[in-house]
Design an enzyme around this catalytic site. Structure first.
Site, PDB file in Angstrom:
ATOM      1  CG  LEU A  26      -1.790   1.084   1.263  1.00  0.00           C
ATOM      2  CD1 LEU A  26      -3.015   1.268   0.359  1.00  0.00           C
ATOM      3  CD2 LEU A  26      -2.389   1.158   3.050  1.00  0.00           C
ATOM      4  CG  HIS A  27       2.139   3.018  -2.981  1.00  0.00           C
ATOM      5  ND1 HIS A  27       2.090   1.559  -3.355  1.00  0.00           N
ATOM      6  CD2 HIS A  27       2.008   3.769  -4.315  1.00  0.00           C
ATOM      7  CE1 HIS A  27       2.045   1.420  -4.513  1.00  0.00           C
ATOM      8  NE2 HIS A  27       2.093   2.902  -5.049  1.00  0.00           N
TER       9      HIS A  27
END
Length: 163
Positions: free
Chosen positions: A118-119
């Site tokens: 996730l980013h």
């Protein structure tokens, strides 16, 4: 509806990917400038995008290897949004953009280049920043070297945190 075309991104999408997860590996190294890590928090950090849509394009990442916002714990949720705000404040101070795009791509079909980690993207925007060059010439114009942008943003973050 305004459309933003980014045809240069296909080179990144189709290029061979490094082995392992850069979002897990880079924070383990003691090479923040080389790896473009701007700030390290307790559960999340800020890193510049090596293939930016615009100068100052950063990402906020949890240290944990998770792929969706629904996997975040409360500490990661809170700190990630604090770091999104820190990123916005630093970009405003260092680069004076007219606006921002903030987004999360969950899954390859949604546009995630690194879908396993996730980013959150924080992309500064300026009036008129999408010119004819990417569309007609398949050329993206980034008017500043990543290292120069890194130095500006790092200085802004340090000044913000001192106050």
């Amino acid at each position: 509806m305004e459309r933003i075309f980014a045809p240069w991104r296909i080179r990144y999408i189709l290029a061979p990917k490094p082995k392992g997860c850069i979002f897990c590996e880079y924070p383990k190294q003691n090479k923040d400038r080389e790896n473009l890590i701007l700030y390290r928090g307790k559960s999340c950090y800020i890193i510049m995008n090596r293939n930016p849509y615009n100068p100052g394009h950063v990402m906020v990442c949890p240290y944990r290897h998770i792929s969706s916002t629904e996997d975040m714990n409360e500490e990661e949720m809170l700190e990630s949004m604090k770091l999104v705000n820190l990123s916005i404040r630093a970009a405003r101070k260092a680069m004076n953009p007219d606006g921002f795009n903030i987004g999360v791509n969950i899954g390859k079909v949604a546009g995630a280049g690194i879908e396993q980690h996730l980013h959150i993207h924080v992309v500064p925007r300026w009036n008129g920043d999408t010119s004819f060059m990417p569309i007609l010439a398949d050329v993206q114009v980034i008017p500043e070297a990543l290292e120069e942008t890194y130095d500006k943003l790092k200085k802004a973050i340090d000044e913000i945190l001192l106050n």
